[in-house]
Design an enzyme around this catalytic site. Sequence first.
Site, PDB file in Angstrom:
ATOM      1  N   LYS A 128       3.107 -15.415   2.267  1.00 44.48           N
ATOM      2  CA  LYS A 128       3.287 -16.126   0.994  1.00 44.48           C
ATOM      3  C   LYS A 128       4.784 -16.422   0.872  1.00 44.48           C
ATOM      4  O   LYS A 128       5.459 -16.023  -0.095  1.00 44.48           O
ATOM      5  CB  LYS A 128       2.756 -15.242  -0.156  1.00 44.48           C
ATOM      6  CG  LYS A 128       2.682 -15.928  -1.510  1.00 44.48           C
ATOM      7  CD  LYS A 128       1.606 -16.999  -1.611  1.00 44.48           C
ATOM      8  CE  LYS A 128       1.709 -17.723  -2.949  1.00 44.48           C
ATOM      9  NZ  LYS A 128       0.792 -18.887  -3.042  1.00 44.48           N
ATOM     10  N   TYR A 156       0.820  -1.215   0.000  1.00 43.10           N
ATOM     11  CA  TYR A 156       0.000   0.000   0.000  1.00 43.10           C
ATOM     12  C   TYR A 156       0.855   1.266   0.000  1.00 43.10           C
ATOM     13  O   TYR A 156       0.416   2.319  -0.462  1.00 43.10           O
ATOM     14  CB  TYR A 156      -0.899   0.044   1.244  1.00 43.10           C
ATOM     15  CG  TYR A 156      -2.239  -0.626   1.073  1.00 43.10           C
ATOM     16  CD1 TYR A 156      -2.332  -1.948   0.676  1.00 43.10           C
ATOM     17  CD2 TYR A 156      -3.416   0.067   1.333  1.00 43.10           C
ATOM     18  CE1 TYR A 156      -3.557  -2.565   0.541  1.00 43.10           C
ATOM     19  CE2 TYR A 156      -4.649  -0.543   1.202  1.00 43.10           C
ATOM     20  CZ  TYR A 156      -4.717  -1.852   0.810  1.00 43.10           C
ATOM     21  OH  TYR A 156      -5.937  -2.453   0.676  1.00 43.10           O
ATOM     22  N   ASP A 163      -6.355  -6.982   4.110  1.00 38.75           N
ATOM     23  CA  ASP A 163      -7.478  -6.307   3.455  1.00 38.75           C
ATOM     24  C   ASP A 163      -8.425  -7.357   2.883  1.00 38.75           C
ATOM     25  O   ASP A 163      -9.638  -7.316   3.090  1.00 38.75           O
ATOM     26  CB  ASP A 163      -6.950  -5.391   2.343  1.00 38.75           C
ATOM     27  CG  ASP A 163      -8.074  -4.708   1.584  1.00 38.75           C
ATOM     28  OD1 ASP A 163      -9.004  -4.206   2.237  1.00 38.75           O
ATOM     29  OD2 ASP A 163      -8.031  -4.692   0.336  1.00 38.75           O
ATOM     30  N   ASP A 185      -3.115 -18.214   0.243  1.00 37.84           N
ATOM     31  CA  ASP A 185      -4.134 -18.892  -0.580  1.00 37.84           C
ATOM     32  C   ASP A 185      -4.823 -19.989   0.224  1.00 37.84           C
ATOM     33  O   ASP A 185      -6.048 -20.144   0.198  1.00 37.84           O
ATOM     34  CB  ASP A 185      -3.524 -19.429  -1.888  1.00 37.84           C
ATOM     35  CG  ASP A 185      -2.239 -20.222  -1.685  1.00 37.84           C
ATOM     36  OD1 ASP A 185      -1.679 -20.201  -0.565  1.00 37.84           O
ATOM     37  OD2 ASP A 185      -1.784 -20.870  -2.657  1.00 37.84           O
ATOM     38  N   ASP A 240     -12.231  -9.022   4.727  1.00 38.79           N
ATOM     39  CA  ASP A 240     -13.545  -9.002   4.070  1.00 38.79           C
ATOM     40  C   ASP A 240     -14.129 -10.413   4.051  1.00 38.79           C
ATOM     41  O   ASP A 240     -15.321 -10.618   4.287  1.00 38.79           O
ATOM     42  CB  ASP A 240     -13.438  -8.499   2.615  1.00 38.79           C
ATOM     43  CG  ASP A 240     -13.717  -6.998   2.508  1.00 38.79           C
ATOM     44  OD1 ASP A 240     -13.445  -6.275   3.484  1.00 38.79           O
ATOM     45  OD2 ASP A 240     -14.193  -6.565   1.441  1.00 38.79           O
TER      46      ASP A 240
HETATM   47  C1  IPM Z   1     -10.403  -1.223   4.067  1.00 41.35           C
HETATM   48  C2  IPM Z   1     -10.665  -0.582   2.742  1.00 41.35           C
HETATM   49  C3  IPM Z   1      -9.528   0.361   2.433  1.00 41.35           C
HETATM   50  C4  IPM Z   1      -8.277  -0.477   2.330  1.00 41.35           C
HETATM   51  C5  IPM Z   1      -9.713   1.223   1.200  1.00 41.35           C
HETATM   52  C6  IPM Z   1     -10.978   2.028   1.273  1.00 41.35           C
HETATM   53  C7  IPM Z   1      -8.530   2.140   0.987  1.00 41.35           C
HETATM   54  O1  IPM Z   1     -10.842  -1.548   1.759  1.00 41.35           O
HETATM   55  O2  IPM Z   1     -10.306  -0.480   5.064  1.00 41.35           O
HETATM   56  O3  IPM Z   1     -10.309  -2.437   4.127  1.00 41.35           O
HETATM   57  O4  IPM Z   1      -7.982  -1.059   1.270  1.00 41.35           O
HETATM   58  O5  IPM Z   1      -7.558  -0.559   3.310  1.00 41.35           O
HETATM   59 MG    MG Z   2     -10.879  -3.549   2.526  1.00 46.44          MG
END
Ligand code: IPM
Ligand code: MG
Length: 361
Positions: free
Chosen positions: A193, A142, A249, A225, A253
């Site tokens: 990884k 990032y 990230d 993975d 999710d």
């Molecule tokens: C998160 C989001 C952010 C990230 C974006 C909005 C920059 O997806 O907080 O997970 O990738 O960190």
């Molecule tokens: Mg995210």
Amino acid sequence: MSEKLVAVLPGDGIGQEVTEEAVAVLEVAAKKAGKAIRFERAPVGGAAYDLTGSPLPPETLALARRADAVLLGAVGGPKWEPLDFSVRPERAILGLRKELGLYANLRPAKVFPALADASTLKREVIDGVDMIVVRELVGGIYFGQPRGIEQMPDGTERGVNTEVYTTPEIERILKVGFDLARSRRKRLCSVDKANVLESSELWRNTAIRMSRDYPDVQLTHMYVDNAAMQLIRNPKEFDVLVTSNIFGDILSDEASMLTGSLGMLPSASLGGRVALYEPIHGTAPDIAGQDKANPLATILSAAMLARLSFGWEDVASSIEGAVQRVLDEGYRTADIYRPVPGVTLKQVGCKAMGRAVREAI
Ligand code: IPM
Ligand code: MG
């Protein structure tokens, strides 16, 4: 007793609605516990860009710096997608993380029994899931240099990003993971990884070295993975999962969906003097402004704020207990509305959900 100042950065889309409910809940819970709290609001993300031309105006950053904690809604939306990368709403989040030194992102994924049927996975797979993703937040690909899009002599272009981690960066995030595991079920899964990436090889070697100081914590390693697969195959295996910025990230999710709804999950970003709390969901432009959003993730983020930034365990547990009760009583926003045998569900909007939590407090 000293009054605490919370910087409230609602952001865009449903961020506006859900933070208002969370602020109201935190206010009620603090008052009931006899604690003094004050809120100051500032624009961030697309809303800030529209007002000032910057997604993270200096005044907003200054407020965050002088506050005792930051509560953020969400940023972004189709309206700002055509903008140049440097002023996209997302830059505000990345900027806040970097400027405030928030290197550790904690994303708990815990299944509320009342919502187990709202998950896309079978109840027997997710019942009892209680894990937390510890994501490195200010390093890796990032932020790594070099980065950019360059013109090639032959007229083509070349896009570059760099995954880079130093030992101190790895050590400080792993320490958060080890310490957290120690306070929980004592299992730490480090995700990398290392079969392909040198940055991961260093990560893994560092974890192995540090594990000598944590003989009571069981350290395991998993390739990313495989971790993605194990998360849906047997999520109960996980206690604390620690990983890099980009892997975290993605996996956070995925972990969130185990619980049934993205709308339920809070997060904390720690490491600097002031910490930041936000729901892990986005701005949901499709339902923004319609009083349909689920405010519970932000309300639970406010509970984390009370606990981790102020040490107000009583306030935090009263909020969490209230959320549990409204769910048990059948209150549901649309995103978590699934029939449960033996429970009469009440479908509510964002405001009514916030009100129900306040009443339960
Ligand atoms: C998160 C989001 C952010 C990230 C974006 C909005 C920059 O997806 O907080 O997970 O990738 O960190
Ligand atoms: Mg995210």
